[in-house]
Motif scaffolding. Structure first.
Motif, PDB file in Angstrom:
ATOM      1  N   ARG A 200     -26.723   3.257 -25.574  1.00 46.11           N
ATOM      2  CA  ARG A 200     -26.164   4.340 -24.719  1.00 46.11           C
ATOM      3  C   ARG A 200     -25.454   4.246 -23.608  1.00 46.11           C
ATOM      4  O   ARG A 200     -25.906   4.462 -22.486  1.00 46.11           O
ATOM      5  CB  ARG A 200     -27.767   4.948 -24.289  1.00 46.11           C
ATOM      6  N   PRO A 201     -24.283   3.733 -23.688  1.00 47.62           N
ATOM      7  CA  PRO A 201     -23.375   3.590 -22.565  1.00 47.62           C
ATOM      8  C   PRO A 201     -22.704   4.643 -21.933  1.00 47.62           C
ATOM      9  O   PRO A 201     -22.564   5.542 -22.684  1.00 47.62           O
ATOM     10  CB  PRO A 201     -22.384   2.559 -23.324  1.00 47.62           C
ATOM     11  N   SER A 202     -22.333   4.345 -20.561  1.00 48.08           N
ATOM     12  CA  SER A 202     -21.491   5.465 -19.958  1.00 48.08           C
ATOM     13  C   SER A 202     -20.137   5.390 -20.664  1.00 48.08           C
ATOM     14  O   SER A 202     -19.557   6.769 -20.920  1.00 48.08           O
ATOM     15  CB  SER A 202     -21.372   5.119 -18.742  1.00 48.08           C
ATOM     16  N   SER A 203     -19.461   4.257 -20.894  1.00 48.21           N
ATOM     17  CA  SER A 203     -18.232   4.229 -21.511  1.00 48.21           C
ATOM     18  C   SER A 203     -18.212   3.032 -22.533  1.00 48.21           C
ATOM     19  O   SER A 203     -18.866   2.105 -22.485  1.00 48.21           O
ATOM     20  CB  SER A 203     -17.108   3.852 -20.357  1.00 48.21           C
ATOM     21  N   ARG A 204     -17.724   3.295 -23.718  1.00 49.31           N
ATOM     22  CA  ARG A 204     -17.343   2.159 -24.697  1.00 49.31           C
ATOM     23  C   ARG A 204     -16.223   1.695 -24.511  1.00 49.31           C
ATOM     24  O   ARG A 204     -15.864   0.482 -25.119  1.00 49.31           O
ATOM     25  CB  ARG A 204     -17.465   2.716 -26.034  1.00 49.31           C
ATOM     26  N   ARG A 205     -15.247   2.174 -23.772  1.00 50.16           N
ATOM     27  CA  ARG A 205     -13.744   1.775 -23.512  1.00 50.16           C
ATOM     28  C   ARG A 205     -13.921   0.638 -22.668  1.00 50.16           C
ATOM     29  O   ARG A 205     -13.001  -0.357 -22.641  1.00 50.16           O
ATOM     30  CB  ARG A 205     -13.055   2.875 -23.090  1.00 50.16           C
ATOM     31  N   PHE A 206     -14.700   0.556 -21.720  1.00 48.47           N
ATOM     32  CA  PHE A 206     -14.674  -0.420 -20.437  1.00 48.47           C
ATOM     33  C   PHE A 206     -16.071  -1.156 -20.444  1.00 48.47           C
ATOM     34  O   PHE A 206     -17.106  -0.637 -20.861  1.00 48.47           O
ATOM     35  CB  PHE A 206     -14.315   0.427 -19.292  1.00 48.47           C
ATOM     36  N   PRO A 207     -15.933  -2.555 -20.238  1.00 46.87           N
ATOM     37  CA  PRO A 207     -17.187  -3.187 -20.043  1.00 46.87           C
ATOM     38  C   PRO A 207     -17.930  -3.329 -18.741  1.00 46.87           C
ATOM     39  O   PRO A 207     -17.432  -2.580 -17.892  1.00 46.87           O
ATOM     40  CB  PRO A 207     -16.466  -4.533 -20.500  1.00 46.87           C
ATOM     41  N   ASP A 208     -19.152  -3.590 -18.893  1.00 47.69           N
ATOM     42  CA  ASP A 208     -19.809  -3.628 -17.869  1.00 47.69           C
ATOM     43  C   ASP A 208     -19.765  -4.563 -16.914  1.00 47.69           C
ATOM     44  O   ASP A 208     -20.150  -5.743 -17.355  1.00 47.69           O
ATOM     45  CB  ASP A 208     -21.396  -3.287 -18.226  1.00 47.69           C
ATOM     46  N   PRO A 209     -19.509  -4.616 -15.578  1.00 41.52           N
ATOM     47  CA  PRO A 209     -19.198  -5.768 -14.784  1.00 41.52           C
ATOM     48  C   PRO A 209     -20.566  -6.203 -14.370  1.00 41.52           C
ATOM     49  O   PRO A 209     -20.770  -7.581 -13.888  1.00 41.52           O
ATOM     50  CB  PRO A 209     -18.794  -5.259 -13.498  1.00 41.52           C
ATOM     51  N   VAL A 210     -21.939  -5.886 -14.752  1.00 39.95           N
ATOM     52  CA  VAL A 210     -23.071  -6.653 -14.530  1.00 39.95           C
ATOM     53  C   VAL A 210     -23.214  -7.748 -15.247  1.00 39.95           C
ATOM     54  O   VAL A 210     -23.904  -9.028 -14.853  1.00 39.95           O
ATOM     55  CB  VAL A 210     -24.392  -5.631 -15.054  1.00 39.95           C
ATOM     56  N   HIS A 211     -22.270  -8.055 -16.230  1.00 42.12           N
ATOM     57  CA  HIS A 211     -22.129  -9.285 -17.222  1.00 42.12           C
ATOM     58  C   HIS A 211     -21.222 -10.407 -16.496  1.00 42.12           C
ATOM     59  O   HIS A 211     -21.154 -11.371 -16.796  1.00 42.12           O
ATOM     60  CB  HIS A 211     -21.449  -9.043 -18.255  1.00 42.12           C
ATOM     61  N   LEU A 212     -20.729 -10.052 -15.359  1.00 39.58           N
ATOM     62  CA  LEU A 212     -19.376 -10.859 -14.788  1.00 39.58           C
ATOM     63  C   LEU A 212     -20.479 -12.330 -14.188  1.00 39.58           C
ATOM     64  O   LEU A 212     -21.539 -12.001 -13.750  1.00 39.58           O
ATOM     65  CB  LEU A 212     -18.952 -10.426 -13.322  1.00 39.58           C
ATOM     66  N   ARG A 213     -19.711 -13.340 -14.274  1.00 40.99           N
ATOM     67  CA  ARG A 213     -20.339 -14.587 -13.687  1.00 40.99           C
ATOM     68  C   ARG A 213     -19.410 -14.655 -12.213  1.00 40.99           C
ATOM     69  O   ARG A 213     -18.351 -14.993 -12.333  1.00 40.99           O
ATOM     70  CB  ARG A 213     -19.822 -15.932 -14.493  1.00 40.99           C
ATOM     71  N   ILE A 214     -20.392 -14.485 -11.425  1.00 39.05           N
ATOM     72  CA  ILE A 214     -19.779 -14.267 -10.077  1.00 39.05           C
ATOM     73  C   ILE A 214     -18.969 -15.357  -9.501  1.00 39.05           C
ATOM     74  O   ILE A 214     -17.851 -15.232  -8.962  1.00 39.05           O
ATOM     75  CB  ILE A 214     -20.809 -13.796  -8.778  1.00 39.05           C
ATOM     76  N   GLU A 215     -19.485 -16.614 -10.094  1.00 38.81           N
ATOM     77  CA  GLU A 215     -18.973 -17.620  -9.419  1.00 38.81           C
ATOM     78  C   GLU A 215     -17.350 -18.185  -9.995  1.00 38.81           C
ATOM     79  O   GLU A 215     -16.710 -18.859  -9.491  1.00 38.81           O
ATOM     80  CB  GLU A 215     -19.820 -19.129  -9.218  1.00 38.81           C
ATOM     81  N   ASP A 216     -17.336 -17.378 -11.287  1.00 37.48           N
ATOM     82  CA  ASP A 216     -16.223 -17.806 -11.784  1.00 37.48           C
ATOM     83  C   ASP A 216     -15.025 -16.672 -11.331  1.00 37.48           C
ATOM     84  O   ASP A 216     -13.840 -16.753 -11.821  1.00 37.48           O
ATOM     85  CB  ASP A 216     -16.294 -17.648 -13.512  1.00 37.48           C
ATOM     86  N   ILE A 217     -15.287 -16.026 -10.533  1.00 37.88           N
ATOM     87  CA  ILE A 217     -14.161 -15.045  -9.884  1.00 37.88           C
ATOM     88  C   ILE A 217     -13.600 -15.730  -8.849  1.00 37.88           C
ATOM     89  O   ILE A 217     -14.086 -16.371  -7.852  1.00 37.88           O
ATOM     90  CB  ILE A 217     -14.826 -13.760  -9.289  1.00 37.88           C
ATOM     91  N   PRO A 218     -12.131 -16.180  -8.904  1.00 36.16           N
ATOM     92  CA  PRO A 218     -11.470 -16.873  -8.084  1.00 36.16           C
ATOM     93  C   PRO A 218     -11.689 -16.485  -6.577  1.00 36.16           C
ATOM     94  O   PRO A 218     -11.931 -17.327  -5.673  1.00 36.16           O
ATOM     95  CB  PRO A 218     -10.128 -16.865  -8.612  1.00 36.16           C
ATOM     96  N   GLU A 219     -11.545 -15.234  -6.287  1.00 31.80           N
ATOM     97  CA  GLU A 219     -11.802 -14.675  -4.967  1.00 31.80           C
ATOM     98  C   GLU A 219     -13.064 -15.134  -4.198  1.00 31.80           C
ATOM     99  O   GLU A 219     -13.349 -15.028  -3.036  1.00 31.80           O
ATOM    100  CB  GLU A 219     -11.451 -13.267  -4.889  1.00 31.80           C
ATOM    101  N   PHE A 220     -14.185 -15.364  -5.238  1.00 30.13           N
ATOM    102  CA  PHE A 220     -15.385 -15.559  -4.741  1.00 30.13           C
ATOM    103  C   PHE A 220     -15.562 -16.805  -3.747  1.00 30.13           C
ATOM    104  O   PHE A 220     -16.301 -16.779  -2.718  1.00 30.13           O
ATOM    105  CB  PHE A 220     -16.440 -15.361  -5.729  1.00 30.13           C
ATOM    106  N   ALA A 221     -14.520 -17.713  -4.115  1.00 25.68           N
ATOM    107  CA  ALA A 221     -14.530 -18.938  -3.277  1.00 25.68           C
ATOM    108  C   ALA A 221     -14.018 -18.608  -1.968  1.00 25.68           C
ATOM    109  O   ALA A 221     -14.351 -19.662  -0.850  1.00 25.68           O
ATOM    110  CB  ALA A 221     -13.895 -20.082  -4.096  1.00 25.68           C
ATOM    111  N   HIS A 222     -13.431 -17.535  -1.611  1.00 24.89           N
ATOM    112  CA  HIS A 222     -12.533 -17.394  -0.350  1.00 24.89           C
ATOM    113  C   HIS A 222     -13.498 -16.223   0.314  1.00 24.89           C
ATOM    114  O   HIS A 222     -13.070 -15.832   1.398  1.00 24.89           O
ATOM    115  CB  HIS A 222     -11.427 -16.784  -0.778  1.00 24.89           C
ATOM    116  N   VAL A 223     -14.560 -16.015  -0.189  1.00 25.37           N
ATOM    117  CA  VAL A 223     -15.521 -15.147   0.805  1.00 25.37           C
ATOM    118  C   VAL A 223     -15.779 -15.825   2.087  1.00 25.37           C
ATOM    119  O   VAL A 223     -16.309 -16.801   2.080  1.00 25.37           O
ATOM    120  CB  VAL A 223     -16.733 -14.563   0.199  1.00 25.37           C
ATOM    121  N   THR A 224     -15.583 -15.276   3.396  1.00 24.26           N
ATOM    122  CA  THR A 224     -15.772 -15.981   4.591  1.00 24.26           C
ATOM    123  C   THR A 224     -17.046 -15.933   5.047  1.00 24.26           C
ATOM    124  O   THR A 224     -17.495 -16.788   6.033  1.00 24.26           O
ATOM    125  CB  THR A 224     -14.695 -15.697   5.428  1.00 24.26           C
TER     126      THR A 224
END
Length: 696
Positions: free
Chosen positions: A208-232
């Motif tokens: 029962r999704p809000s959108s079938r066209r775009f994925p849900d960011p809840v599935h992101l692996r946060i540590e695999d986002i390059p910018e996360f390593a540069h959070v100060t």
């Protein structure tokens, strides 16, 4: 007792037929049920046709007959494999054609057209002119090379030692690499990863999704986002990691349910920090390319997300001017919320990146298919797609299912159906765009309730599912769109065709190379003695499996625990003793067949052939002896999990969509535990034969 439905008049029946609205249906080959005049009238109203009075019916019927009689072409024409489309071949002699191909050519004939979505103009000798979309697709999708087995998993249920409280795309990446390289698996099939409707509590159902066209960011692996390593903000990062660890521990060690809302709250906090980190030049260029490629669809989705933060997750309750995605007020709100719109665009891009990475990993690990994604049958009525594409949805209607032998009340899934007339007028653009988006990162696509390409049961709001009716879609155009987009991506399609399937549907799908789904316990000789089908009688063009997310696990079915569960929840319609006896007889028939075929060999190659583990291995050994080219293993089956991920007919009585994979004693099992499980390796050793053809 339900009162008989008021019958449709002859004129109303004819009008309904001309608009693809059914006036009856057949729940079984020997029984026909009439649809009520009310259901038919309301379905026609959702298609913009007034049939509320006899006079209105006669006027609408005359207008429709005149329209069809004078029409040279339907709004969308379908062609296969370069042959002249039937609609063009049937034009009056002497009709001139002008075809602008997708590739930019201008042609005067329809022979040998390349695959694509073209525009055709027809001018008849009497001066009539028609313009139509022309979808040309390859005749069929090719069969997958060789034979393979794969793992079926609800991604949220697969936690690793790095998960933030639920399985994520990092876990999918690890699973694909391990399964491909170490286990010889050919694919991993996951649940729909579509964007959910925000809120607290969030509906945990992936369907029962809000959108079938775009994925849900809840599935992101946060540590695999390059910018996360540069959070100060080091203190915030340490706090996030500690809280993530507590969520993970609560599920894996303390037996708590997966708390999607808590996971999203934590990840959202992390993503807000990531959003403050400037993108490097290369990353910025890639992001800008993504924005340009996704265009208005992404802007609409992100705008809905930003507006939902202010006005709530159901756009029907927003200020009237904001309910129209094209209104000046919505444009002004988009400008005022530009930073939030950009935030949600960025999340879509980050999630798309990790989905693509999982598919690359799977293919690099030797998987011929890789990740098999799942397309839900519809979207939430209050969500982003229903807001952005309002003109394509039938107002006042929900998708569901008619009464049948398993559910006398029918079903209302609460999902608005697409309007077949508007799809045709657009050349099926919304459907094609949706498919193209999913094929960006899918080696194959599973289509939930694939019968919906042909017809859907429409339930008028405020009425029970028994008072609905079927509305037909142009299956040729839907299939051509599907085959065209899958062929462009080099992907295959698996249809979920379980349950009641009208005659001709499976044959039409097979003709176009769309695979079906066969579940062992349902494969019986229903037209003969009703006994289990021998393996040679199965179809080859299918995904064969022992169970799905909506069915009991194999261990539960073998032990009868699924009956006891339904009894505890008050879901049985007959005495417990009768249900147990029927389930035991069903299982006994299958075990007897497995024994006669010599497939009960004892777990791990020896020992007790009647142990639960040996029986589960025998079930999968049987699947290997069928001609099915794809064999699916429900990942929880590999460790003896007893619980279904979803129990149809329940809402808050059962923790649907919130359970981690667990062993036979109910202890949660992490991805690392799975990799070390002797029981898993013994079962999958049986399935390794899938790579070499039929079982031995």
């Amino acid at each position: 007792m339900t009162a008989p439905a008021e019958p449709c008049s002859e004129d109303l029946s004819r009008l309904a037929e001309l608009h693809g609205v059914a006036t009856s249906y057949r729940p079984s080959p020997d029984r026909t049920v009439d649809a009520s005049a009310t259901a038919v009238t309301l379905a026609l109203a959702a298609l913009g046709v007034d049939a509320t009075t006899p006079e209105a019916v006669r006027a609408a019927l005359a207008a429709r007959e005149e329209e069809l009689a004078g029409r040279l072409l339907p709004p969308t024409v379908t062609g296969w494999g370069g042959t002249v489309p039937a609609a063009l071949a049937a034009l009056p002699k002497g009709t001139r054609l002008s075809i602008r191909t997708e590739q930019g050519e201008l042609r005067s004939g329809a022979d040998g057209l390349p695959p694509g979505v073209h525009q055709v103009t027809a001018t008849a000798p009497d001066g009539r002119t028609a313009r139509a979309h022309l979808i040309v697709a390859p005749p069929r999708l090719p069969a997958p090379a060789g034979r393979s087995y794969g793992l079926l998993v609800q991604l949220y249920s697969l936690l690793s030692g790095r998960s933030w409280g639920m399985g994520d795309l990092g876990d999918l990446n690890e699973l694909a690499a391990w399964a491909g390289r170490s286990l010889g698996a050919g694919f991993v099939q996951v649940n729909p990863l579509h964007a959910a409707v925000p809120g607290s509590p969030t509906d945990p159902s992936p369907y029962r999704p809000s959108s079938r066209r775009f994925p849900d960011p809840v599935h992101l692996r946060i540590e695999d986002i390059p910018e996360f390593a540069h959070v100060t903000d080091d203190d915030r990062v340490r706090s996030l990691r500690r809280r993530a660890g507590r969520l993970r521990t609560a599920v894996l060690e303390q037996g708590e349910l997966i708390d999607r809302d808590a996971v999203w709250k934590l990840k959202r906090e992390a993503l807000e920090l990531v959003h403050q980190v400037p993108l490097g030049p290369g990353r910025r260029a890639a992001y800008c390319d993504f924005l340009a490629e996704q265009g208005t669809a992404l802007e609409d989705h992100a705008t809905w997300c930003a507006l939902a933060e202010v006005h709530g997750p159901d756009w029907h309750s927003w200020p009237a001017s904001l309910r129209d995605p094209r209104s000046p007020e919505t444009a002004r709100a988009r400008r005022e919320l530009m930073d939030r719109v950009d935030f949600h665009c960025r999340l879509a891009w980050l999630t798309d990146n990790q989905l693509a990475a999982a598919q690359r990993t799977a293919r690099e690990a030797g998987m011929p298919l890789g990740i098999v994604h799942d397309l839900a049958v519809g979207v939430h009525p209050g969500g982003a797609d229903a807001w952005a594409q309002q003109e394509y949805f039938a107002a006042g209607m929900s998708i569901g299912a008619p009464p049948d032998a398993f559910n006398a009340r029918g079903q209302d899934w609460g999902l608005p159906p697409w309007r077949p007339d508007r799809l045709a007028e657009s050349g099926y653009a919304p459907f094609r765009d949706l498919l193209r988006a999913l094929f960006r990162y899918a080696g194959a696509l599973r289509i939930d309730h694939v019968m919906g390409l042909f017809r859907l049961w429409w339930v008028p709001h405020g009425h029970p599912p028994t008072e609905g009716t079927y509305v037909r879609y142009d299956a040729e155009a839907m299939l051509a769109s599907l085959v065209l987009e899958a062929s462009r991506a080099g992907a295959m399609v698996i249809g979920e065709d379980l349950g009641t399937v009208e005659p001709g549907v499976r044959e039409a799908l097979r003709e176009r190379g769309v695979y079906g789904t066969s579940v062992l316990w349902f494969e019986r000789d229903w037209e003969g003695d009703g006994r289990p089908l021998p393996p040679d009688a199965w179809r080859a063009d299918c995904l064969a499996t022992a169970t799905t997310h909506d069915l009991p696990s194999t261990a539960a079915r073998l032990t009868g625990e699924h009956v006891d569960l339904r009894d505890r929840l008050g879901l049985l319609t007959r005495p417990l003793s009768e249900e147990r006896a029927e389930a035991a007889a069903d299982t006994a028939e299958w075990l007897d067949l497995l024994s006669r075929l010599g497939m009960l060999q004892g777990s791990g190659g020896g020992g007790d052939t009647r142990s639960e583990e040996a029986e589960i291995q025998a079930v999968h050994r049987y699947l290997l002896h069928t001609p099915a080219r794809l064999i699916g293993v429900w990942l929880p089956d590999t460790v003896g999990d007893r619980r279904p991920q979803n129990l149809p007919g329940t809402w808050d009585q059962y923790p649907n969509w919130r359970l981690p994979i667990a062993d036979a004693e109910g202890r949660p099992v992490s991805l690392e535990d799975l990799a070390e499980s002797p029981r898993l390796h013994a079962l999958l050793e049986v399935l390794r034969d899938a790579r070499g053809g039929r079982g031995r």
